[in-house]
Design a protein around this motif. Structure first.
Motif, PDB file in Angstrom:
ATOM      1  N   TRP A  41      63.931-118.447  -3.150  1.00  0.00           N
ATOM      2  CA  TRP A  41      63.675-117.230  -4.698  1.00  0.00           C
ATOM      3  C   TRP A  41      63.603-116.097  -4.221  1.00  0.00           C
ATOM      4  CZ3 TRP A  41      63.375-121.816  -8.836  1.00  0.00           C
ATOM      5  CH2 TRP A  41      64.468-122.510  -8.353  1.00  0.00           C
ATOM      6  N   GLY A  42      62.742-115.296  -3.409  1.00  0.00           N
ATOM      7  CA  GLY A  42      61.907-114.369  -3.215  1.00  0.00           C
ATOM      8  C   GLY A  42      60.633-114.209  -3.672  1.00  0.00           C
ATOM      9  N   TYR A  43      60.079-115.323  -4.173  1.00  0.00           N
ATOM     10  CA  TYR A  43      58.429-115.377  -4.420  1.00  0.00           C
ATOM     11  C   TYR A  43      57.771-115.021  -3.718  1.00  0.00           C
ATOM     12  CZ  TYR A  43      60.803-115.965  -9.545  1.00  0.00           C
ATOM     13  OH  TYR A  43      61.374-115.838 -10.330  1.00  0.00           O
ATOM     14  N   GLU A  44      56.399-114.796  -3.908  1.00  0.00           N
ATOM     15  CA  GLU A  44      55.725-115.262  -3.162  1.00  0.00           C
ATOM     16  C   GLU A  44      54.783-116.931  -3.581  1.00  0.00           C
ATOM     17  OE1 GLU A  44      52.087-112.473  -3.181  1.00  0.00           O
ATOM     18  OE2 GLU A  44      53.620-110.334  -4.042  1.00  0.00           O
ATOM     19  N   ILE A  45      54.632-117.793  -2.048  1.00  0.00           N
ATOM     20  CA  ILE A  45      54.268-118.987  -2.356  1.00  0.00           C
ATOM     21  C   ILE A  45      52.634-118.634  -1.720  1.00  0.00           C
ATOM     22  CG2 ILE A  45      55.689-121.492  -2.012  1.00  0.00           C
ATOM     23  CD1 ILE A  45      57.804-120.332  -2.391  1.00  0.00           C
ATOM     24  N   ALA A  57      55.092-113.819  -8.591  1.00  0.00           N
ATOM     25  CA  ALA A  57      56.328-112.598  -9.378  1.00  0.00           C
ATOM     26  C   ALA A  57      55.463-110.987  -9.430  1.00  0.00           C
ATOM     27  CB  ALA A  57      56.755-113.186 -10.112  1.00  0.00           C
ATOM     28  N   ARG A  58      55.787-110.116  -8.879  1.00  0.00           N
ATOM     29  CA  ARG A  58      55.148-109.176  -8.507  1.00  0.00           C
ATOM     30  C   ARG A  58      55.849-108.466  -9.767  1.00  0.00           C
ATOM     31  NH1 ARG A  58      49.647-109.676  -7.374  1.00  0.00           N
ATOM     32  NH2 ARG A  58      50.210-111.105  -5.448  1.00  0.00           N
ATOM     33  N   TYR A 212      54.780-107.482 -16.245  1.00  0.00           N
ATOM     34  CA  TYR A 212      53.252-107.869 -15.484  1.00  0.00           C
ATOM     35  C   TYR A 212      53.247-108.729 -14.695  1.00  0.00           C
ATOM     36  CZ  TYR A 212      51.694-105.873 -20.485  1.00  0.00           C
ATOM     37  OH  TYR A 212      51.813-105.472 -21.524  1.00  0.00           O
ATOM     38  N   THR A 213      52.485-108.516 -13.670  1.00  0.00           N
ATOM     39  CA  THR A 213      52.710-109.833 -12.700  1.00  0.00           C
ATOM     40  C   THR A 213      52.298-111.199 -12.875  1.00  0.00           C
ATOM     41  OG1 THR A 213      51.858-108.068 -11.031  1.00  0.00           O
ATOM     42  CG2 THR A 213      51.638-110.569 -10.021  1.00  0.00           C
ATOM     43  N   THR A 214      52.996-112.409 -12.826  1.00  0.00           N
ATOM     44  CA  THR A 214      53.393-113.371 -12.970  1.00  0.00           C
ATOM     45  C   THR A 214      52.943-114.299 -12.947  1.00  0.00           C
ATOM     46  OG1 THR A 214      54.703-112.932 -15.303  1.00  0.00           O
ATOM     47  CG2 THR A 214      54.558-114.413 -14.638  1.00  0.00           C
ATOM     48  N   HIS A 215      52.161-115.490 -12.594  1.00  0.00           N
ATOM     49  CA  HIS A 215      52.371-116.785 -11.014  1.00  0.00           C
ATOM     50  C   HIS A 215      52.210-117.912 -12.460  1.00  0.00           C
ATOM     51  CE1 HIS A 215      49.391-113.668  -9.043  1.00  0.00           C
ATOM     52  NE2 HIS A 215      49.541-113.278 -10.298  1.00  0.00           N
TER      53      HIS A 215
END
Length: 351
Positions: A41-45, A57-58, A212-215
């Motif tokens: 999905w393209g997210y940092e994991i 998600a940046r 905003y960057t969201t985790h």
């Protein structure tokens, strides 16, 4: 902001998640499932040391962050003793009453990877044998597991590889009804986790850049009190636990709206963030209820107790008969999806 994740697909994902055993302390299988689901999905994991999953998600603003949590760990048990009669005594994982698990099918997960089935029963179950079958106390001394193997003593059980410390999971029995309900064990909090995963998929599919960057933390120790109290970036300003709304006498929440928590056993949640969520619900025609949960704690309250300097909130679908025979309706899922979709694209609360 007029599109939302498909609720039918969310309900199907909830059912799939509930069918994966994950009592607190034994969550590797479900974390790996989610990791594989979102890998492309393209997210940092990132895997946390506690075994959770942090998805990032940046956003346009990377100096102030948002943090959402949902937990995949569930209630369950652990083998406390192998009894001389070939049955198992249990130690509970999480806060529930034995009467809510009596008669339930279960699985015993051995350290070798072998899984055995059984049934959680009172020792004094048969009314033809025990005069006090109905009055006997449902407690750690009287509740036991009847294993579905030909065993009559402790030695035969141990020869199967079953030992003290093995995890025991409860059969969730998920059902989606034609009337729009899903009933299952462990909707707390797998309903919320499915909602968060579908939100992440929607953000990807619509190519949304968040403000905003969201985790999103998929935590795995919430039921024992410390799932979401770590791995919170220093830039985090707003922290929302997505978890169930508890229903019952004196509660305003129901199975059809999104529940916004004002206060739980830890104290009030941040008033400004609560007002922001309510305003978003009103602006977007989202059905909601504000509620207080007197015997409840969340990952957000755990983060506050751990000393994090954050604004904290709590919202989620209304779950009937929490920590027992749980149920919610697709409209509660939809309203929760709508509120989260609006929230992650909104401006932060002004401090």
């Amino acid at each position: 902001m007029n599109t939302y994740p498909d609720t039918k697909e969310t309900m199907a994902l909830i059912k799939e998640l509930t069918e994966i055993p994950s009592p607190s302390g034994d969550t590797e299988k479900i974390i790996k499932f989610i990791e594989n689901l979102i890998r492309d999905w393209g997210y940092e994991i990132k895997r946390t040391r506690k075994g959770g999953l942090l998805i990032s998600a940046r956003g346009s603003d990377d100096t102030r962050h948002r943090f959402l949590t949902g937990h995949v760990d569930t209630l369950g048990a652990m083998v406390k003793e192998v009894k001389s009669n070939g049955r198992l005594k249990l130690s509970r994982i999480g806060g529930f009453n034995w009467n809510s698990a009596e008669g339930e099918y279960c699985e015993i997960h051995t350290s070798t990877g072998k899984v055995y089935t059984g049934t959680i029963l009172m020792h004094q179950t048969s009314v033809h044998v025990y005069k006090n079958a109905g009055e006997a106390k449902r407690d750690d001394d009287n509740i036991e597991v009847r294993i579905d193997e030909k065993v009559e003593n402790e030695k035969e059980v141990r020869e199967l590889g079953i030992e003290v410390g093995d995890f025991v999971s409860f059969d969730p029995r998920p059902v989606i009804t034609e009337s729009g309900f899903i009933k299952s064990r462990h909707l707390d909090d797998k309903a919320s986790v499915a909602i968060l995963l579908r939100l992440l998929k929607q953000i990807k599919d619509e190519h949304i850049t968040l403000p905003y960057t969201t985790h999103v933390l998929i935590s795995n120790n919430e039921e024992i009190g410390y799932g979401g109290n770590s791995n919170i970036p220093e830039e985090t300003v707003e922290y929302i636990a997505v978890d169930m709304g508890a229903l019952g006498d004196g509660q305003s929440s129901d199975e059809y709206t999104v529940s916004i928590c004002a206060k739980d056993s830890s104290g009030p949640y941040h008033y400004g963030l609560r007002r922001h969520l309510i305003d978003l619900a009103k602006e977007n025609g989202i059905a909601y209820k504000v509620d207080i949960y007197p015997y409840y704690g969340s990952d957000a309250s755990a983060a506050i107790s751990a000393g994090h300097d954050i604004i904290h909130g709590l919202l989620g679908p209304g779950i009937e008969s929490s920590h027992a025979f749980e149920r919610t309706h697709e409209t509660s899922i939809l309203n929760t999806e709508k509120l989260l979709y609006a929230y992650v694209q909104s401006k932060m609360v002004t401090l």
